[in-house]
Design a protein around this motif. Sequence first.
Motif, PDB file in Angstrom:
ATOM      1  N   LEU A   1      11.342 -10.878 -35.480  1.00  0.00           N
ATOM      2  CA  LEU A   1      11.948 -11.891 -36.342  1.00  0.00           C
ATOM      3  C   LEU A   1      10.993 -12.150 -37.492  1.00  0.00           C
ATOM      4  N   ASN A   2      11.472 -11.981 -38.719  1.00  0.00           N
ATOM      5  CA  ASN A   2      10.620 -12.185 -39.885  1.00  0.00           C
ATOM      6  C   ASN A   2      11.133 -13.363 -40.702  1.00  0.00           C
ATOM      7  N   ALA A   3      10.512 -14.515 -40.504  1.00  0.00           N
ATOM      8  CA  ALA A   3      10.708 -15.660 -41.388  1.00  0.00           C
ATOM      9  C   ALA A   3       9.355 -16.057 -41.960  1.00  0.00           C
ATOM     10  N   ALA A   4       8.475 -15.058 -42.076  1.00  0.00           N
ATOM     11  CA  ALA A   4       7.113 -15.244 -42.595  1.00  0.00           C
ATOM     12  C   ALA A   4       6.404 -16.356 -41.811  1.00  0.00           C
ATOM     13  N   CYS A   5       5.769 -17.267 -42.509  1.00  0.00           N
ATOM     14  CA  CYS A   5       4.941 -18.278 -41.845  1.00  0.00           C
ATOM     15  C   CYS A   5       5.753 -19.283 -41.035  1.00  0.00           C
ATOM     16  N   SER A   6       7.067 -19.347 -41.271  1.00  0.00           N
ATOM     17  CA  SER A   6       7.953 -20.231 -40.507  1.00  0.00           C
ATOM     18  C   SER A   6       8.488 -19.553 -39.251  1.00  0.00           C
ATOM     19  N   GLY A   7       8.088 -18.314 -39.018  1.00  0.00           N
ATOM     20  CA  GLY A   7       8.702 -17.499 -37.977  1.00  0.00           C
ATOM     21  C   GLY A   7       8.686 -18.107 -36.594  1.00  0.00           C
ATOM     22  N   PHE A   8       7.591 -18.766 -36.223  1.00  0.00           N
ATOM     23  CA  PHE A   8       7.509 -19.312 -34.870  1.00  0.00           C
ATOM     24  C   PHE A   8       8.557 -20.384 -34.638  1.00  0.00           C
ATOM     25  N   ILE A   9       8.819 -21.240 -35.634  1.00  0.00           N
ATOM     26  CA  ILE A   9       9.841 -22.276 -35.492  1.00  0.00           C
ATOM     27  C   ILE A   9      11.219 -21.636 -35.385  1.00  0.00           C
ATOM     28  N   TYR A  10      11.479 -20.620 -36.193  1.00  0.00           N
ATOM     29  CA  TYR A  10      12.742 -19.894 -36.078  1.00  0.00           C
ATOM     30  C   TYR A  10      12.892 -19.313 -34.670  1.00  0.00           C
ATOM     31  N   GLY A  11      11.806 -18.719 -34.162  1.00  0.00           N
ATOM     32  CA  GLY A  11      11.844 -18.154 -32.815  1.00  0.00           C
ATOM     33  C   GLY A  11      12.086 -19.210 -31.754  1.00  0.00           C
ATOM     34  N   MET A  12      11.471 -20.373 -31.919  1.00  0.00           N
ATOM     35  CA  MET A  12      11.713 -21.485 -30.990  1.00  0.00           C
ATOM     36  C   MET A  12      13.192 -21.876 -30.959  1.00  0.00           C
ATOM     37  N   SER A  13      13.813 -21.899 -32.128  1.00  0.00           N
ATOM     38  CA  SER A  13      15.231 -22.261 -32.209  1.00  0.00           C
ATOM     39  C   SER A  13      16.089 -21.284 -31.416  1.00  0.00           C
ATOM     40  N   VAL A  14      15.750 -20.001 -31.509  1.00  0.00           N
ATOM     41  CA  VAL A  14      16.485 -18.984 -30.760  1.00  0.00           C
ATOM     42  C   VAL A  14      16.247 -19.148 -29.256  1.00  0.00           C
ATOM     43  N   ALA A  15      14.985 -19.289 -28.867  1.00  0.00           N
ATOM     44  CA  ALA A  15      14.644 -19.445 -27.449  1.00  0.00           C
ATOM     45  C   ALA A  15      15.328 -20.668 -26.851  1.00  0.00           C
ATOM     46  N   ASN A  16      15.355 -21.746 -27.611  1.00  0.00           N
ATOM     47  CA  ASN A  16      15.959 -22.989 -27.138  1.00  0.00           C
ATOM     48  C   ASN A  16      17.436 -22.793 -26.793  1.00  0.00           C
ATOM     49  N   GLN A  17      18.145 -22.065 -27.635  1.00  0.00           N
ATOM     50  CA  GLN A  17      19.579 -21.843 -27.376  1.00  0.00           C
ATOM     51  C   GLN A  17      19.786 -20.986 -26.122  1.00  0.00           C
ATOM     52  N   PHE A  18      19.021 -19.930 -25.983  1.00  0.00           N
ATOM     53  CA  PHE A  18      19.173 -19.041 -24.828  1.00  0.00           C
ATOM     54  C   PHE A  18      18.857 -19.763 -23.520  1.00  0.00           C
ATOM     55  N   ILE A  19      17.798 -20.564 -23.531  1.00  0.00           N
ATOM     56  CA  ILE A  19      17.369 -21.201 -22.280  1.00  0.00           C
ATOM     57  C   ILE A  19      18.242 -22.407 -21.945  1.00  0.00           C
ATOM     58  N   ARG A  20      18.573 -23.214 -22.941  1.00  0.00           N
ATOM     59  CA  ARG A  20      19.434 -24.377 -22.690  1.00  0.00           C
ATOM     60  C   ARG A  20      20.818 -23.958 -22.182  1.00  0.00           C
ATOM     61  N   SER A  21      21.315 -22.835 -22.683  1.00  0.00           N
ATOM     62  CA  SER A  21      22.642 -22.368 -22.266  1.00  0.00           C
ATOM     63  C   SER A  21      22.631 -21.741 -20.878  1.00  0.00           C
ATOM     64  N   GLY A  22      21.431 -21.436 -20.377  1.00  0.00           N
ATOM     65  CA  GLY A  22      21.321 -20.776 -19.083  1.00  0.00           C
ATOM     66  C   GLY A  22      21.420 -19.269 -19.160  1.00  0.00           C
ATOM     67  N   PHE A  23      21.512 -18.727 -20.377  1.00  0.00           N
ATOM     68  CA  PHE A  23      21.648 -17.276 -20.521  1.00  0.00           C
ATOM     69  C   PHE A  23      20.372 -16.550 -20.108  1.00  0.00           C
ATOM     70  N   TYR A  24      19.210 -17.098 -20.505  1.00  0.00           N
ATOM     71  CA  TYR A  24      17.915 -16.556 -20.110  1.00  0.00           C
ATOM     72  C   TYR A  24      17.076 -17.655 -19.474  1.00  0.00           C
ATOM     73  N   LYS A  25      16.138 -17.235 -18.626  1.00  0.00           N
ATOM     74  CA  LYS A  25      15.208 -18.175 -18.016  1.00  0.00           C
ATOM     75  C   LYS A  25      13.881 -18.213 -18.758  1.00  0.00           C
TER      76      LYS A  25
END
Length: 331
Positions: A112-136
């Motif tokens: 994921l390339n959002a340059a220096c903001s990338g970690f926050i973008y990645g957190m947003s993705v992880a949050n959706q997957f884990i909250r939905s129960g799709f991934y642990k």
Amino acid sequence: MNKTCNCGILGLGSCFPKKVLTNHDLEKMVDTSNEWITKRTGISERRILDEDVPAHKLGVEAAKKALADAKVEPEEVDLIIVTTETPDYLTPSMSCLIQSEIGATKAAAFDLNAACSGFIYGMSVANQFIRSGFYKYVLIVGCEGLSKVVDWKDRNTCVLFGDGAGAVLFGPVEEGCGIITTYTGAAGELGKNITIPCCYISPEDIEARGGENKRTLWMDGSEVFKFAVKIMEHASTKVLDDAGLTMDDIKLIVPHQANIRILEGAAKRLNIPNDKVFSNLHRYGNISSASIPVGLTDAYSQKIISKGDNLILVGFGGGLTWGAAIIRWNK
């Protein structure tokens, strides 16, 4: 997993090259001085990869530390996201290289390339997957080798950047803890202010670099500075409003480490003391998407944060992009 749950941090880790490049070393390379760099940036030293060492090796070690900290085996990881603007290859991705070397054989993987903001973008993705129960378990690795794209003759940029990696394992946490809210945004019309060419470079970009076809990092520092101070305030205020919190509820802000004057300027606009904004800039310089996970790892290891503390994480950078999150610490 098939039930909804809160998403929070289970493990952290970081890794840096052994080579340290100090401001005094830079005095011998370009027309600059330790006093000028320290005063204008807050940076004293940065870590630099050897030319024959790929950046993903840092990510591998950071990922191993994060998994060990969480007491989770590589085979249990469901997804690996590597946030980077300096991949070793366009393909295979950094995430696939790291997946292979840590033995996360069941994990999906993408960069994921959002340059220096990338970690926050990645957190947003992880949050959706884990909250939905799709991934642990979702492993995010901020992994950067900026020394490989810096023009070491450009004193305006080469003093700023370094190499490093920070990794965070996200997973289900107890009720009331973890990610409370995230916010991401972009202003593509301003993207010309920071560029790292890859397979193409525009005539305008060549002209900005003095007519030379350099495939190195170029930045309009003045424009980026003005953007960063304003957007750090905006993004922090936005997540506070979304969460129904005030700055008094926040223990610490862990921002992208770009320039001490940006951090101080944003603190002033937010009307908070500078010591409420975490900084390890003096040790590592700007390590792009790795700076927030490294900051979290340092703040945790230094016992600055503890269970129940509310943190704001905020990033800004190339694209131009920005992102912020509020997380209630659960470790």
